[in-house]
Design a protein around this motif. Sequence first.
Motif, PDB file in Angstrom:
ATOM      1  N   TYR A   1     -57.777  39.155 138.509  1.00  0.00           N
ATOM      2  CA  TYR A   1     -56.683  39.247 139.484  1.00  0.00           C
ATOM      3  C   TYR A   1     -56.209  37.870 139.956  1.00  0.00           C
TER       4      TYR A   1
ATOM      5  N   ASP B   1     -57.586  35.997 142.204  1.00  0.00           N
ATOM      6  CA  ASP B   1     -57.574  36.013 143.671  1.00  0.00           C
ATOM      7  C   ASP B   1     -58.891  35.489 144.221  1.00  0.00           C
TER       8      ASP B   1
ATOM      9  N   SER C   1     -61.489  36.075 147.455  1.00  0.00           N
ATOM     10  CA  SER C   1     -61.814  37.039 148.507  1.00  0.00           C
ATOM     11  C   SER C   1     -63.312  36.982 148.773  1.00  0.00           C
TER      12      SER C   1
ATOM     13  N   THR D   1     -62.143  46.535 157.045  1.00  0.00           N
ATOM     14  CA  THR D   1     -60.748  46.460 156.620  1.00  0.00           C
ATOM     15  C   THR D   1     -60.397  47.665 155.757  1.00  0.00           C
TER      16      THR D   1
ATOM     17  N   TYR E   1     -57.132  49.181 153.155  1.00  0.00           N
ATOM     18  CA  TYR E   1     -55.861  48.904 152.475  1.00  0.00           C
ATOM     19  C   TYR E   1     -55.701  49.884 151.327  1.00  0.00           C
TER      20      TYR E   1
ATOM     21  N   THR F   1     -56.748  34.976 149.487  1.00  0.00           N
ATOM     22  CA  THR F   1     -55.499  35.499 148.915  1.00  0.00           C
ATOM     23  C   THR F   1     -54.861  36.548 149.808  1.00  0.00           C
ATOM     24  N   TYR F   2     -55.676  37.376 150.458  1.00  0.00           N
ATOM     25  CA  TYR F   2     -55.164  38.531 151.183  1.00  0.00           C
ATOM     26  C   TYR F   2     -55.296  38.357 152.690  1.00  0.00           C
ATOM     27  N   ALA F   3     -54.242  38.721 153.383  1.00  0.00           N
ATOM     28  CA  ALA F   3     -54.236  38.604 154.847  1.00  0.00           C
ATOM     29  C   ALA F   3     -55.313  39.478 155.481  1.00  0.00           C
ATOM     30  N   HIS F   4     -55.604  40.637 154.842  1.00  0.00           N
ATOM     31  CA  HIS F   4     -56.579  41.542 155.451  1.00  0.00           C
ATOM     32  C   HIS F   4     -58.004  41.002 155.384  1.00  0.00           C
ATOM     33  N   ASP F   5     -58.228  39.900 154.660  1.00  0.00           N
ATOM     34  CA  ASP F   5     -59.560  39.301 154.611  1.00  0.00           C
ATOM     35  C   ASP F   5     -59.787  38.278 155.722  1.00  0.00           C
TER      36      ASP F   5
END
Length: 318
Positions: free
Chosen positions: A29, A31, A33, A70, A72, A119-123
Amino acid sequence: MATVLAAGTLPWRRRRGRLQVALVHRPRYDDWSWAKGKLDRGETFPVAGVRETLEETGLRVRLGHPLPTTTYTVASGSGRAVKEVRYWAAEVTGGDGGLVHEIDEVAWLEADEALERLTYAHDRAQMDALVAADASGTLTTWPLAILRHAKARSRSSWDDDDWLRPLDDQGRAQAADLVPLLAGYGIERLVSSPSTRASDTLAPYATATGGRLRLKPGLSEEGYAQDPSRAGHHLDRLLERGVPACLCSHGPVLPDLVNRLLARVDPRLAPGLVARSVIEDVASSGLAKGEVLVAHIVGTGEGARVVAAERHHPLDRG
């Protein structure tokens, strides 16, 4: 919409006095995380978090207090699913750092660098919570687990002395399931009521880890009825030692122990607000057989304070 259950950790360490966390990179991916993964069938969240961290980073960790969960949306075989990931702060205790599965790089970064690379805001909520705990002096904790013995044969089906009443098949399965759960928190000291159904609940963990099981009559139903102060004394001794510990007792004894922990929650600490809610719930509803309350504590003796708490039911699994 289906729900996918997963667990992960934020492995942390200090280098030259600076807090660092480990991020993982997935080439599939591209990414960055946290180490995480889906629960195997029959697995609890904490056990999955420890296992996935080892599999993805090669690091062995001891779970600290829980971090924000979290959720998603992800693609699934049936279209879309909600992924729920529970996280823990996790202090590194060993491991060779060898990479397996779908990870090609583990990066140790300081907080600001980690926030930029995620990479992800939710992390980011997990990183924010970890930094806040570090700033308040509540990141480095030790666990004290309060365990109700696993399911035993019914009193009506047992003709001998009650303290000799053994676990039934379900109870033995619960005792076996406690081994990886308690190991995830690095439990070292084991204290139990001498009643067979209590000592046999912790016996598999003692065998697996080579630990000594200390039997205290004051934690039994009979001993508590004779002298209620002894149970609290044993809890206080564990608080004085400050060693990761598990105390196994019975339903009638637990309210006293839980309320003693409740008195140790520091309302001035933000994490303590969550701890109070969890412990108050246990104080009012009790623990199911085989269920464990894990209190995360800073300090020892009179200065010991509970800064986070969680409970894990033997049926709360994937």
